[in-house]
Design an enzyme around this catalytic site. Structure first.
Site, PDB file in Angstrom:
ATOM      1  CG  ASN A  86     -65.595 -30.203 -10.507  1.00  0.00           C
ATOM      2  OD1 ASN A  86     -66.115 -31.133  -9.890  1.00  0.00           O
ATOM      3  ND2 ASN A  86     -64.565 -29.514 -10.014  1.00  0.00           N
ATOM      4  CG  PHE A 132     -66.136 -37.441  -4.188  1.00  0.00           C
ATOM      5  CD1 PHE A 132     -65.190 -36.584  -4.723  1.00  0.00           C
ATOM      6  CD2 PHE A 132     -66.266 -37.516  -2.810  1.00  0.00           C
ATOM      7  CE1 PHE A 132     -64.396 -35.793  -3.896  1.00  0.00           C
ATOM      8  CE2 PHE A 132     -65.471 -36.733  -1.971  1.00  0.00           C
ATOM      9  CZ  PHE A 132     -64.534 -35.867  -2.516  1.00  0.00           C
ATOM     10  CB  SER A 179     -64.619 -32.315  -2.879  1.00  0.00           C
ATOM     11  OG  SER A 179     -63.388 -32.732  -3.413  1.00  0.00           O
ATOM     12  CG  ASN A 238     -68.986 -30.380  -6.394  1.00  0.00           C
ATOM     13  OD1 ASN A 238     -69.682 -29.377  -6.401  1.00  0.00           O
ATOM     14  ND2 ASN A 238     -67.813 -30.452  -6.997  1.00  0.00           N
ATOM     15  CB  THR A 239     -69.289 -34.805  -0.990  1.00  0.00           C
ATOM     16  OG1 THR A 239     -68.864 -35.488  -2.170  1.00  0.00           O
ATOM     17  CG2 THR A 239     -69.829 -35.817   0.010  1.00  0.00           C
ATOM     18  CE  LYS A 274     -57.213 -30.807  -3.700  1.00  0.00           C
ATOM     19  NZ  LYS A 274     -57.210 -31.558  -4.961  1.00  0.00           N
ATOM     20  CG  ASN A 319     -60.723 -29.472  -3.519  1.00  0.00           C
ATOM     21  OD1 ASN A 319     -61.203 -29.388  -4.643  1.00  0.00           O
ATOM     22  ND2 ASN A 319     -60.671 -30.617  -2.859  1.00  0.00           N
ATOM     23  N   GLY A 371     -54.855 -22.790 -10.275  1.00  0.00           N
ATOM     24  CA  GLY A 371     -54.583 -21.806 -11.314  1.00  0.00           C
ATOM     25  C   GLY A 371     -53.225 -21.876 -11.967  1.00  0.00           C
TER      26      GLY A 371
HETATM   27  C1  LIG Z   1     -63.241 -31.588 -12.992  1.00  0.00           C
HETATM   28  C2  LIG Z   1     -62.504 -31.543 -11.705  1.00  0.00           C
HETATM   29  C3  LIG Z   1     -62.617 -32.598 -10.812  1.00  0.00           C
HETATM   30  C4  LIG Z   1     -61.936 -32.573  -9.599  1.00  0.00           C
HETATM   31  N1  LIG Z   1     -62.040 -33.642  -8.760  1.00  0.00           N
HETATM   32  C5  LIG Z   1     -61.309 -33.660  -7.604  1.00  0.00           C
HETATM   33  C6  LIG Z   1     -61.340 -34.790  -6.757  1.00  0.00           C
HETATM   34  O1  LIG Z   1     -61.971 -35.807  -7.048  1.00  0.00           O
HETATM   35  N2  LIG Z   1     -60.620 -34.732  -5.605  1.00  0.00           N
HETATM   36  C7  LIG Z   1     -59.881 -33.634  -5.259  1.00  0.00           C
HETATM   37  O2  LIG Z   1     -59.241 -33.649  -4.214  1.00  0.00           O
HETATM   38  N3  LIG Z   1     -59.825 -32.548  -6.050  1.00  0.00           N
HETATM   39  C8  LIG Z   1     -60.526 -32.537  -7.216  1.00  0.00           C
HETATM   40  N4  LIG Z   1     -60.457 -31.446  -8.038  1.00  0.00           N
HETATM   41  C9  LIG Z   1     -59.662 -30.261  -7.611  1.00  0.00           C
HETATM   42  C10 LIG Z   1     -58.262 -30.252  -8.199  1.00  0.00           C
HETATM   43  O3  LIG Z   1     -57.533 -31.367  -7.738  1.00  0.00           O
HETATM   44  C11 LIG Z   1     -57.506 -28.962  -7.827  1.00  0.00           C
HETATM   45  O4  LIG Z   1     -57.313 -28.939  -6.431  1.00  0.00           O
HETATM   46  C12 LIG Z   1     -58.244 -27.708  -8.241  1.00  0.00           C
HETATM   47  O5  LIG Z   1     -58.873 -27.883  -9.493  1.00  0.00           O
HETATM   48  C13 LIG Z   1     -57.321 -26.490  -8.336  1.00  0.00           C
HETATM   49  O6  LIG Z   1     -56.320 -26.681  -9.311  1.00  0.00           O
HETATM   50  P1  LIG Z   1     -56.443 -26.104 -10.813  1.00  0.00           P
HETATM   51  O7  LIG Z   1     -56.788 -24.644 -10.712  1.00  0.00           O
HETATM   52  O8  LIG Z   1     -55.098 -26.350 -11.418  1.00  0.00           O
HETATM   53  O9  LIG Z   1     -57.504 -26.882 -11.490  1.00  0.00           O
HETATM   54  C14 LIG Z   1     -61.132 -31.450  -9.258  1.00  0.00           C
HETATM   55  C15 LIG Z   1     -61.026 -30.382 -10.157  1.00  0.00           C
HETATM   56  C16 LIG Z   1     -61.696 -30.408 -11.369  1.00  0.00           C
HETATM   57  C17 LIG Z   1     -61.541 -29.251 -12.318  1.00  0.00           C
END
Ligand SMILES: Cc1cc2nc3c(=O)[nH]c(=O)nc-3n(C[C@H](O)[C@H](O)[C@H](O)COP(=O)(O)O)c2cc1C
Length: 348
Positions: free
Chosen positions: A111, A115, A175, A177-178, A209, A238, A289
């Site tokens: 992704n 934000f 994150s 993407n910022t 985080k 993250n 994961g």
């Molecule tokens: C589509 C998407 C949007 C996300 N947006 C945020 C966010 O706004 N803030 C944040 O701290 N993490 C964000 N994350 C990260 C998740 O909170 C998480 O830390 C990360 O995806 C790892 O967990 P997972 O493997 O279970 O997805 C986002 C993840 C995905 C897939």
């Protein structure tokens, strides 16, 4: 509808664009269509952490419910906690679409949302409207706008605004993407931000985080800094900018943060390293994961008191929450562990 029925619809959801499917999922949750898991949690899964009681350690990670629009229906799916956000001071649209990609063959997601959210005022109004007490723990995850950000001003303002309405606050500096956000993980920047946030005066536990792409040798100083500034815990991790060789999906070349199965190993290794450094001084939240009880158990044994998922939920749907909890409880019984809390960090 039951969570199992809602999950049975997931293959259908996968036929549409990923962000459209996400919008449908949120709408269905808000309309009460995702069902609820009324079965009580196995007492062995209960966890005391951050001065809070969690009926189970499984949380929904930030980014799924950025605007706190579906907190109650999400908690009713059986999550022990839900982290709403990331919310920024002002509303912003995020990056141009498409910006969310399923890597089906890899059980992963990329992704570059950036934000997208309705801003702090709307977020606060949503939190105020929630019925209390909530049936689980609520976290609020905060970040800065792409334009005009002043982190040393914005993070303290955001934390103070959300703290009265949430059980804990997450400072998101990871994150991808910022532009520039991850630079805030540098020791001096983070110290300045955390001093300004003044966690001990906030009245609610503060989590930081982190990104899985931090160099291993950066972690010791960050852990000491967080302990010294009164931070209660770390969320590890993250999404990653890395693209493991193993990725097979055609979408693997998309820009953005990678999450899901390919992130499991790295994020758990970083979690374990943090546990070794912090011992019991910080509560660790393992994310990255998780898609099964075994994955969650691995995070706990590596040092996590709590576990979050996003990508696994996007693939498995509502029924996955119950399944992970049942699998986790079965693993504890298999190992003769009376309470999940006894397993925290045993393999660190
Ligand atoms: C589509 C998407 C949007 C996300 N947006 C945020 C966010 O706004 N803030 C944040 O701290 N993490 C964000 N994350 C990260 C998740 O909170 C998480 O830390 C990360 O995806 C790892 O967990 P997972 O493997 O279970 O997805 C986002 C993840 C995905 C897939």
């Amino acid at each position: 509808m039951t969570p199992a029925f809602a999950s049975a619809l997931m293959p259908l959801m996968r036929r549409v664009d990923a962000e459209t499917a996400h919008g449908w999922a949120l709408a269905a949750l808000r309309a009460g269509l995702a069902g609820r898991d009324a079965a009580p949690d196995d007492p062995a899964l209960a966890m005391e952490a951050l001065g809070l009681r969690f009926a189970n350690p499984l949380g929904l990670a930030a980014g799924f419910d950025k605007d706190a629009a579906a907190v109650l229906p999400l908690l009713r799916l059986g999550f022990g906690f839900v982290e709403a956000g990331t919310v920024t001071p002002r509303p912003q649209g995020g990056n141009p679409r498409p910006r969310l990609f399923r890597l089906e063959e890899d059980r992963a997601v990329i992704n570059r949302m950036g934000f997208n959210n309705a801003g702090l005022d709307s977020f606060l109004a949503r939190l105020r409207d929630l019925p209390r007490p909530l049936p689980g723990v609520l976290g609020a995850n905060v970040g800065v706008n792409k334009e005009g950000a002043e982190p040393e001003r914005d993070y303290p303002m955001l934390c103070r605004a959300v703290a009265p309405l949430a059980d804990y606050v997450t400072v998101n500096i990871s994150s991808p993407n910022t532009p520039g956000l991850r630079d805030l993980q540098g020791e001096d920047r983070l110290r300045a931000i955390l001093r300004a946030v003044d966690a001990p005066a906030l009245g609610k536990p503060v989590l930081v985080k982190l990104a899985p792409d931090l160099a291993d040798d950066a972690l010791p100083a960050l852990v000491e800094l967080c302990v010294g500034q009164g931070v209660a815990g770390l969320i590890i991790s993250n999404t990653t900018l890395a693209r493991p060789e193993t990725l097979r999906s055609p979408q693997r070349g998309e820009a953005g943060g990678l999450s899901g199965a390919p992130l499991l190993e790295r994020s758990t290794a970083m979690l374990r390293a943090a546990r070794r450094l912090a011992g019991p001084r910080l509560v660790l939240v393992g994310a990255g994961g998780v898609a099964s009880g075994a994955d969650a158990y691995a995070k706990v044994k590596a040092g996590a008191s709590l576990v979050q998922l996003y990508s696994g939920f996007a693939y498995g749907g509502p029924a996955l929450v119950r399944r992970i909890k049942d699998e986790l409880a079965a693993l504890l019984r298999r190992d003769g562990v009376a309470r999940l809390a006894d397993a925290v960090g045993v393999e660190a």
